[in-house]
Design an enzyme around this catalytic site. Sequence first.
Site, PDB file in Angstrom:
ATOM      1  N   HIS A 283     -64.676 -14.389 -30.395  1.00 35.48           N
ATOM      2  CA  HIS A 283     -63.556 -14.813 -29.707  1.00 35.48           C
ATOM      3  C   HIS A 283     -63.533 -15.559 -28.553  1.00 35.48           C
ATOM      4  CE1 HIS A 283     -62.790 -10.481 -31.502  1.00 35.48           C
ATOM      5  NE2 HIS A 283     -61.896 -11.244 -32.300  1.00 35.48           N
TER       6      HIS A 283
ATOM      7  N   LYS B 293     -53.927   2.650 -35.275  1.00 36.92           N
ATOM      8  CA  LYS B 293     -55.372   2.571 -35.129  1.00 36.92           C
ATOM      9  C   LYS B 293     -55.522   3.225 -33.885  1.00 36.92           C
ATOM     10  CE  LYS B 293     -56.521  -1.664 -37.446  1.00 36.92           C
ATOM     11  NZ  LYS B 293     -57.199  -2.983 -37.102  1.00 36.92           N
TER      12      LYS B 293
ATOM     13  N   ARG C 188     -62.415 -17.569 -39.610  1.00 31.81           N
ATOM     14  CA  ARG C 188     -63.776 -17.316 -40.133  1.00 31.81           C
ATOM     15  C   ARG C 188     -63.975 -17.783 -41.363  1.00 31.81           C
ATOM     16  NH1 ARG C 188     -65.213 -11.292 -39.055  1.00 31.81           N
ATOM     17  NH2 ARG C 188     -62.986 -11.506 -39.839  1.00 31.81           N
TER      18      ARG C 188
ATOM     19  N   SER D 190     -65.576  -7.749 -35.404  1.00 30.48           N
ATOM     20  CA  SER D 190     -65.525  -6.456 -34.222  1.00 30.48           C
ATOM     21  C   SER D 190     -65.942  -5.255 -35.236  1.00 30.48           C
ATOM     22  CB  SER D 190     -63.968  -6.290 -33.852  1.00 30.48           C
ATOM     23  OG  SER D 190     -63.867  -7.453 -33.152  1.00 30.48           O
TER      24      SER D 190
END
Length: 155
Positions: free
Chosen positions: A18, A42, A91, A129
């Site tokens: 990031h 979440k 990515r 993450s």
Amino acid sequence: MKRVALFPGSFDPFTKGHEDIVLRGLKLFDEIIIGIGRNARKERYFSLERMTRLIEEAFRSEPAVRVISYDDLTANVARNEGATFLLRGLRNTTDFEYENGISQVNRSVYEEVETVFLITSPHLAPISSSIIRELHRYGRSVDAFLPYQLEESKV
């Protein structure tokens, strides 16, 4: 006209990947707002307050970077913050498929916003993450993957 980009994400945690996107984005934008979004579905591993503090500390020498948290549609936040760009890192092709759909929806909510994708630097592409959370949960050091130091405790 000032080029302002919102870099949205849950950033749970904010990684060197990031950080790479933000630092490279500063070559394109006058200001980058790192927006930590709340996701009601979440539960965070690292508290929002703690992550905000750590990200602010990581960019303390970059006046063109600021950190906010939000609980709204990303496109609405961009409009309210004066950002006409959304900055996103990719990515792999899976990220592209996911981000492409989101970018279309954001554009339908805020017509003036453009999403800019930067490809993650190859040496940082494996970092995620979720992998970092898993390593941390089981007591492994994650310092090599983060632009700040974490204490042992996750709270």
